[in-house]
Write a protein that holds these residues in place. Structure first.
Motif, PDB file in Angstrom:
ATOM      1  N   PHE A 143      25.497 -19.662  -7.831  1.00 50.84           N
ATOM      2  CA  PHE A 143      25.757 -19.812  -9.254  1.00 50.84           C
ATOM      3  C   PHE A 143      27.223 -19.518  -9.584  1.00 50.84           C
ATOM      4  O   PHE A 143      27.858 -18.673  -8.964  1.00 50.84           O
ATOM      5  CB  PHE A 143      24.869 -18.842 -10.046  1.00 50.84           C
ATOM      6  CG  PHE A 143      25.076 -18.895 -11.536  1.00 50.84           C
ATOM      7  CD1 PHE A 143      24.532 -19.919 -12.285  1.00 50.84           C
ATOM      8  CD2 PHE A 143      25.836 -17.934 -12.177  1.00 50.84           C
ATOM      9  CE1 PHE A 143      24.734 -19.983 -13.653  1.00 50.84           C
ATOM     10  CE2 PHE A 143      26.039 -17.984 -13.546  1.00 50.84           C
ATOM     11  CZ  PHE A 143      25.489 -19.009 -14.285  1.00 50.84           C
ATOM     12  N   GLY A 144      27.742 -20.231 -10.582  1.00 54.80           N
ATOM     13  CA  GLY A 144      29.064 -19.927 -11.109  1.00 54.80           C
ATOM     14  C   GLY A 144      30.128 -20.939 -10.733  1.00 54.80           C
ATOM     15  O   GLY A 144      29.898 -21.886  -9.988  1.00 54.80           O
ATOM     16  N   GLN A 145      31.325 -20.724 -11.288  1.00 54.82           N
ATOM     17  CA  GLN A 145      32.477 -21.565 -10.990  1.00 54.82           C
ATOM     18  C   GLN A 145      33.179 -21.066  -9.730  1.00 54.82           C
ATOM     19  O   GLN A 145      33.255 -19.861  -9.491  1.00 54.82           O
ATOM     20  CB  GLN A 145      33.492 -21.536 -12.141  1.00 54.82           C
ATOM     21  CG  GLN A 145      33.074 -22.289 -13.375  1.00 54.82           C
ATOM     22  CD  GLN A 145      32.312 -21.400 -14.360  1.00 54.82           C
ATOM     23  OE1 GLN A 145      31.087 -21.483 -14.460  1.00 54.82           O
ATOM     24  NE2 GLN A 145      33.016 -20.557 -15.091  1.00 54.82           N
ATOM     25  N   SER A 146      33.690 -22.005  -8.958  1.00 53.17           N
ATOM     26  CA  SER A 146      34.455 -21.631  -7.768  1.00 53.17           C
ATOM     27  C   SER A 146      35.790 -21.020  -8.179  1.00 53.17           C
ATOM     28  O   SER A 146      36.242 -21.143  -9.324  1.00 53.17           O
ATOM     29  CB  SER A 146      34.705 -22.855  -6.889  1.00 53.17           C
ATOM     30  OG  SER A 146      35.636 -23.730  -7.521  1.00 53.17           O
ATOM     31  N   THR A 147      36.442 -20.385  -7.234  1.00 50.41           N
ATOM     32  CA  THR A 147      37.755 -19.797  -7.497  1.00 50.41           C
ATOM     33  C   THR A 147      38.765 -20.870  -7.877  1.00 50.41           C
ATOM     34  O   THR A 147      39.578 -20.675  -8.785  1.00 50.41           O
ATOM     35  CB  THR A 147      38.242 -19.028  -6.261  1.00 50.41           C
ATOM     36  OG1 THR A 147      37.254 -18.030  -5.939  1.00 50.41           O
ATOM     37  CG2 THR A 147      39.576 -18.354  -6.500  1.00 50.41           C
ATOM     38  N   VAL A 148      38.715 -22.006  -7.203  1.00 49.34           N
ATOM     39  CA  VAL A 148      39.618 -23.114  -7.542  1.00 49.34           C
ATOM     40  C   VAL A 148      39.409 -23.551  -8.984  1.00 49.34           C
ATOM     41  O   VAL A 148      40.365 -23.682  -9.764  1.00 49.34           O
ATOM     42  CB  VAL A 148      39.406 -24.297  -6.572  1.00 49.34           C
ATOM     43  CG1 VAL A 148      40.116 -25.551  -7.067  1.00 49.34           C
ATOM     44  CG2 VAL A 148      39.888 -23.930  -5.171  1.00 49.34           C
ATOM     45  N   ILE A 149      38.161 -23.778  -9.364  1.00 48.90           N
ATOM     46  CA  ILE A 149      37.868 -24.219 -10.726  1.00 48.90           C
ATOM     47  C   ILE A 149      38.247 -23.148 -11.738  1.00 48.90           C
ATOM     48  O   ILE A 149      38.807 -23.452 -12.811  1.00 48.90           O
ATOM     49  CB  ILE A 149      36.383 -24.608 -10.845  1.00 48.90           C
ATOM     50  CG1 ILE A 149      36.157 -25.958 -10.158  1.00 48.90           C
ATOM     51  CG2 ILE A 149      35.915 -24.647 -12.293  1.00 48.90           C
ATOM     52  CD1 ILE A 149      34.704 -26.369 -10.026  1.00 48.90           C
ATOM     53  N   ALA A 150      37.987 -21.893 -11.425  1.00 48.83           N
ATOM     54  CA  ALA A 150      38.336 -20.815 -12.347  1.00 48.83           C
ATOM     55  C   ALA A 150      39.852 -20.734 -12.560  1.00 48.83           C
ATOM     56  O   ALA A 150      40.317 -20.465 -13.676  1.00 48.83           O
ATOM     57  CB  ALA A 150      37.792 -19.487 -11.831  1.00 48.83           C
ATOM     58  N   LEU A 151      40.640 -20.967 -11.509  1.00 50.26           N
ATOM     59  CA  LEU A 151      42.096 -20.996 -11.674  1.00 50.26           C
ATOM     60  C   LEU A 151      42.532 -22.179 -12.530  1.00 50.26           C
ATOM     61  O   LEU A 151      43.436 -22.047 -13.375  1.00 50.26           O
ATOM     62  CB  LEU A 151      42.774 -21.065 -10.303  1.00 50.26           C
ATOM     63  CG  LEU A 151      42.809 -19.761  -9.511  1.00 50.26           C
ATOM     64  CD1 LEU A 151      43.239 -20.010  -8.069  1.00 50.26           C
ATOM     65  CD2 LEU A 151      43.737 -18.729 -10.164  1.00 50.26           C
TER      66      LEU A 151
END
Length: 346
Positions: A231-239
């Motif tokens: 679940f959740g956004q990846s680190t790439v997407i969060a950046l």
């Protein structure tokens, strides 16, 4: 088994190198770097202080005899490699002083280190200050982990005061504050909420590495919530989400960092520093302390070469590197109106 020991055992059991969204980030190669490797520095700046490496050992553990020894080893690794280090949540020590030494061991081992104390977002200001005082922490890391709490059999169920408590803590504690997720990533909306209450440093901490919903589901009798394992956004997407916020703040990235190339890509996406937890813990538990130190030192050397490869001589200039985003990352950008050419033609 102690819950902290369970977390360590499950994190090790579930750890594996697998594809994640860093693989959807491709560098645009230009043939004339125009720099001298000897002039490259991988230093970065946080809290108006210079650090020799743009990555650090992020929050992991503490609260039991076994995790005390892990924290001792991690502090020795941090000292050998000149890295900032965060402990796991010190809530256990605030409730039971008999386990305080499982956290204070990091200061005893690395007395000159820049060390972060970690607490949960539901903690009152007085507990935040107690966490700092426990081992004279240089900064406070406050973690957000609602999905983990909800899957955790004994987890919190009331999140109404989290933002209010965060605002009070940021205003009143006597050290810098980092607010971080624990592997579920952040949206631009969440980041804006944090900025609105005075937070200046944010670790977007996305999915792709250790999954605390997977760990907590393994502790449930029926293990019925496996659908939240990733679940959740990846680190790439969060950046990428963070970069859409029209306000200055310091970005830290963690979650799913496997090697020097992932660290490098996170820096190109705007992170000032990159935290590693699961990869370092697995290295320590499977290969030992000396090989973990050797691996980290290899990453430091590799980063120097990677900076030179793209023609940049310092960390702050990596956001000039053109990147092409593909696959699910591209789909997310299109759905959330994040312009891809901002990255591919910079």
């Amino acid at each position: 088994m102690n819950r902290k020991d369970e977390h360590v055992s499950l994190a090790k059991a579930f750890h594996k190198d697998r594809s994640n969204d860093f693989d959807a980030v491709q560098l645009v190669h230009h043939s004339f770097p125009g720099v001298d490797v000897d002039q490259v520095t991988i230093a970065t700046t946080l809290f108006d202080r210079s650090f020799t490496s743009p990555f650090f050992i992020n929050a992991m553990t503490g609260g039991s005899p076994k995790t005390k020894e892990i924290n001792r080893d991690l502090a020795e690794i941090a000292q050998a490699c000149d890295l900032m280090m965060a402990t796991g949540s010190v809530s256990a020590a605030l409730k039971d002083s008999s386990v305080s030494d499982t956290f204070t061991v990091v200061r005893e081992t690395f007395p000159t280190g820049f060390l972060l104390a970690n607490i949960g977002a539901g903690s009152p200001v007085e507990n935040a200050q107690r966490a700092i005082d426990l081992f004279q922490a240089d900064a406070l890391q406050i973690h957000l982990n609602a999905p983990q709490e909800l899957v955790m059999p004994e987890g919190d169920r009331d999140f109404r005061q989290w933002l209010t408590l965060l605002e009070r803590t940021v205003a009143q504690v006597n050290v810098p504050v980092i607010v971080k997720e624990v592997g579920f990533g952040m949206s631009r909306e969440t980041i804006q909420q944090l900025l609105d209450i005075g937070v200046e440093t944010i670790d977007v901490a996305g999915s792709g590495g250790t999954s605390f919903t997977q760990i907590e589901n393994a502790r449930r009798k029926k293990r019925e919530m496996a659908y939240l394992d990733h679940f959740g956004q990846s680190t790439v997407i969060a950046l990428l989400e963070a970069n859409e916020v029209n306000q200055t703040f310091t970005r830290i990235a963690s979650g799913g960092i496997r090697d020097a190339f992932d660290i490098f890509k996170a820096l190109c996406l705007g992170a000032k520093s990159v935290g590693l937890s699961g990869t370092i813990l697995n290295l320590l538990l499977t290969k030992g302390k000396e090989e973990t130190i050797a691996t980290i030192q290899s990453w430091q050397a590799e980063l120097t070469l990677l900076y030179a490869m793209v023609g940049q001589s310092q960390t702050s200039d990596l956001t000039n590197v053109p990147l092409v985003l593909s696959g699910p990352v591209k789909d997310w950008c299109e759905a959330r109106r994040i312009p891809l050419t901002t990255y591919s033609f910079r």
